[in-house]
Design an enzyme around this catalytic site. Structure first.
Site, PDB file in Angstrom:
ATOM      1  N   HIS A 167      -3.105   1.745   8.454  1.00  0.00           N
ATOM      2  CA  HIS A 167      -4.179   0.974   7.819  1.00  0.00           C
ATOM      3  C   HIS A 167      -4.382  -0.298   8.624  1.00  0.00           C
ATOM      4  O   HIS A 167      -3.422  -1.036   8.872  1.00  0.00           O
ATOM      5  CB  HIS A 167      -3.804   0.663   6.374  1.00  0.00           C
ATOM      6  CG  HIS A 167      -4.638  -0.425   5.774  1.00  0.00           C
ATOM      7  ND1 HIS A 167      -6.016  -0.393   5.766  1.00  0.00           N
ATOM      8  CD2 HIS A 167      -4.297  -1.591   5.183  1.00  0.00           C
ATOM      9  CE1 HIS A 167      -6.474  -1.492   5.203  1.00  0.00           C
ATOM     10  NE2 HIS A 167      -5.452  -2.238   4.836  1.00  0.00           N
TER      11      HIS A 167
ATOM     12  N   HIS B  23      -7.367  -3.654   9.891  1.00  0.00           N
ATOM     13  CA  HIS B  23      -8.517  -4.486   9.510  1.00  0.00           C
ATOM     14  C   HIS B  23      -9.388  -4.744  10.750  1.00  0.00           C
ATOM     15  O   HIS B  23      -9.481  -5.889  11.208  1.00  0.00           O
ATOM     16  CB  HIS B  23      -8.040  -5.836   8.951  1.00  0.00           C
ATOM     17  CG  HIS B  23      -7.259  -5.768   7.674  1.00  0.00           C
ATOM     18  ND1 HIS B  23      -6.633  -6.863   7.117  1.00  0.00           N
ATOM     19  CD2 HIS B  23      -7.010  -4.735   6.828  1.00  0.00           C
ATOM     20  CE1 HIS B  23      -6.030  -6.515   5.984  1.00  0.00           C
ATOM     21  NE2 HIS B  23      -6.231  -5.221   5.796  1.00  0.00           N
TER      22      HIS B  23
ATOM     23  N   HIS C  68     -12.882  -4.318   3.658  1.00  0.00           N
ATOM     24  CA  HIS C  68     -11.425  -4.424   3.748  1.00  0.00           C
ATOM     25  C   HIS C  68     -10.892  -3.841   5.066  1.00  0.00           C
ATOM     26  O   HIS C  68     -10.303  -4.569   5.859  1.00  0.00           O
ATOM     27  CB  HIS C  68     -10.779  -3.726   2.543  1.00  0.00           C
ATOM     28  CG  HIS C  68      -9.290  -3.794   2.526  1.00  0.00           C
ATOM     29  ND1 HIS C  68      -8.541  -3.571   1.413  1.00  0.00           N
ATOM     30  CD2 HIS C  68      -8.387  -4.047   3.516  1.00  0.00           C
ATOM     31  CE1 HIS C  68      -7.253  -3.703   1.694  1.00  0.00           C
ATOM     32  NE2 HIS C  68      -7.141  -3.981   2.974  1.00  0.00           N
TER      33      HIS C  68
ATOM     34  N   GLU D 131     -18.189  11.348  22.418  1.00  0.00           N
ATOM     35  CA  GLU D 131     -16.844  11.818  22.060  1.00  0.00           C
ATOM     36  C   GLU D 131     -16.557  11.709  20.551  1.00  0.00           C
ATOM     37  O   GLU D 131     -15.636  12.365  20.056  1.00  0.00           O
ATOM     38  CB  GLU D 131     -15.779  11.012  22.802  1.00  0.00           C
ATOM     39  CG  GLU D 131     -15.736  11.237  24.298  1.00  0.00           C
ATOM     40  CD  GLU D 131     -15.203  12.617  24.677  1.00  0.00           C
ATOM     41  OE1 GLU D 131     -14.137  12.980  24.168  1.00  0.00           O
ATOM     42  OE2 GLU D 131     -15.863  13.316  25.449  1.00  0.00           O
TER      43      GLU D 131
ATOM     44  N   GLU E  12       0.831  -1.212   0.000  1.00  0.00           N
ATOM     45  CA  GLU E  12       0.000   0.000   0.000  1.00  0.00           C
ATOM     46  C   GLU E  12       0.869   1.268   0.000  1.00  0.00           C
ATOM     47  O   GLU E  12       0.364   2.353   0.287  1.00  0.00           O
ATOM     48  CB  GLU E  12      -0.927   0.027   1.217  1.00  0.00           C
ATOM     49  CG  GLU E  12      -1.833  -1.179   1.382  1.00  0.00           C
ATOM     50  CD  GLU E  12      -3.079  -1.157   0.491  1.00  0.00           C
ATOM     51  OE1 GLU E  12      -3.173  -0.266  -0.378  1.00  0.00           O
ATOM     52  OE2 GLU E  12      -3.917  -2.051   0.662  1.00  0.00           O
TER      53      GLU E  12
HETATM   54  P1  13P Z   1       1.045  -5.565   3.062  1.00  0.00           P
HETATM   55  O1  13P Z   1       1.468  -6.826   3.799  1.00  0.00           O
HETATM   56  O2  13P Z   1       1.634  -5.493   1.687  1.00  0.00           O
HETATM   57  O3  13P Z   1       1.281  -4.326   3.888  1.00  0.00           O
HETATM   58  O4  13P Z   1      -0.537  -5.678   2.815  1.00  0.00           O
HETATM   59  C1  13P Z   1      -1.412  -5.838   3.889  1.00  0.00           C
HETATM   60  C2  13P Z   1      -2.726  -5.192   3.649  1.00  0.00           C
HETATM   61  O5  13P Z   1      -3.489  -5.025   4.584  1.00  0.00           O
HETATM   62  C3  13P Z   1      -3.098  -4.749   2.284  1.00  0.00           C
HETATM   63  O6  13P Z   1      -4.231  -3.957   2.302  1.00  0.00           O
HETATM   64 ZN    ZN Z   2      -5.476  -4.179   4.127  1.00  0.00          ZN
END
Ligand code: 13P
Ligand code: ZN
Length: 273
Positions: free
Chosen positions: A141, A143, A212, A171, A117
């Site tokens: 980023h 999940h 995602h 909040e 990313e």
């Molecule tokens: P990477 O291992 O390349 O950082 O990818 C993980 C991910 O969450 C892609 O969206």
């Molecule tokens: Zn991801």
């Protein structure tokens, strides 16, 4: 001289990875993190960097990031392992004079490349650097399960998501007053997701990628982690509320708007209509 591994910014980066892993947001190699390093933080360690690597194209041009250095997680590397073995799981990269190429100057000692990313991280760093006069330095980023779950049941609309999340904790409108941006499903790591995220990050600090994960920008590690945590906790409350049969009462748009004055935040009025 002390090792770069003991530098404050490296330790803070590793701590965030560990804390975020322990929250359950980073299964396997899920998620990635980048930090725009301050000159004065890197200066004492320049002799530990190696400047003989080849520059490689980023895939996007980030002119205002030329000659900057970033600490980034490696592609396919696990947040779970960063704290114990930082040198093999993260890298420091240098952006070239044109802002269109990077090279690894430290880390990923047993091989590897920065996160897939990277174009999305860098294009969004570029925009946030400009929009915040250099204040924002961290992009994360993750999940997180509850926020992802909501992308299967709420309309994929920034206003709907923002209002629902704001209503879950008083909040929330104070922590993310501009609301969240929402994108439909896209191919991870693509130029398309980088550019669409970049459009939304001009306004928001939090972008939700349907089915995602979440993309957050902040000034420092604590603020960025705290933002991710707040969004995901609000999502968890909403999942519980929906599981209990839905809301019977909530905060009105006027209630949310009334937080702006006392808390000195600029709550996005487009989302209060
Ligand atoms: P990477 O291992 O390349 O950082 O990818 C993980 C991910 O969450 C892609 O969206
Ligand atoms: Zn991801």
């Amino acid at each position: 001289m002390s090792s770069i591994i003991d530098a404050g910014f490296v330790k803070a980066f590793a701590k965030l990875c560990d804390d975020a892993y322990n929250k359950g947001w980073h299964e396997r190699n899920g998620g990635n993190l980048s930090y725009r390093i301050k000159d004065e933080e890197l200066k004492p360690y320049l002799s530990q960097l190696s400047f003989d690597g080849e520059f490689k194209p980023i895939g996007v041009t980030v002119e205002n990031l030329k000659n900057e250095f970033f600490l980034v997680t490696g592609s396919g590397k696990y947040f779970q392992n960063v704290k114990a073995d930082i040198e093999n799981n993260v890298a420091i990269i240098e952006i070239d004079e044109s802002g269109s190429a990077y090279r690894i100057v430290w880390g990923l000692a047993s091989g590897g490349v920065p996160t897939s990313e990277l174009p999305t991280h860098l294009i969004n760093h570029s925009i946030k650097k400009e929009k915040t006069n250099g204040l924002h330095r961290v992009i994360m980023h993750s999940h997180p399960a509850n926020t992802i779950a909501l992308t299967f049941v709420l309309p994929l609309d920034s206003k709907v998501f923002s209002r629902e999340l704001w209503e879950m904790m008083t909040e929330c409108p104070i922590v993310f007053p501009r609301g969240v941006g929402v994108l439909p499903w896209m191919v991870p790591g693509s130029a398309d997701i980088a550019l669409k995220t970049a459009e939304l990050i001009k306004v928001h600090d939090v972008i939700i990628w349907a089915h995602h994960g979440v993309f957050c920008s902040g000034a420092d590690f604590d603020e960025t982690f705290g933002l991710m945590h707040t969004v995901e906790k609000a999502a968890e409350i909403l999942v519980k509320v929906l599981s209990c049969g839905g809301k019977r009462q909530t905060m009105s748009a006027d209630d949310i708007g009334s937080l702006s004055g006392p808390y000195k935040v600029n709550i996005n009025t487009d989302f209060l209509k």
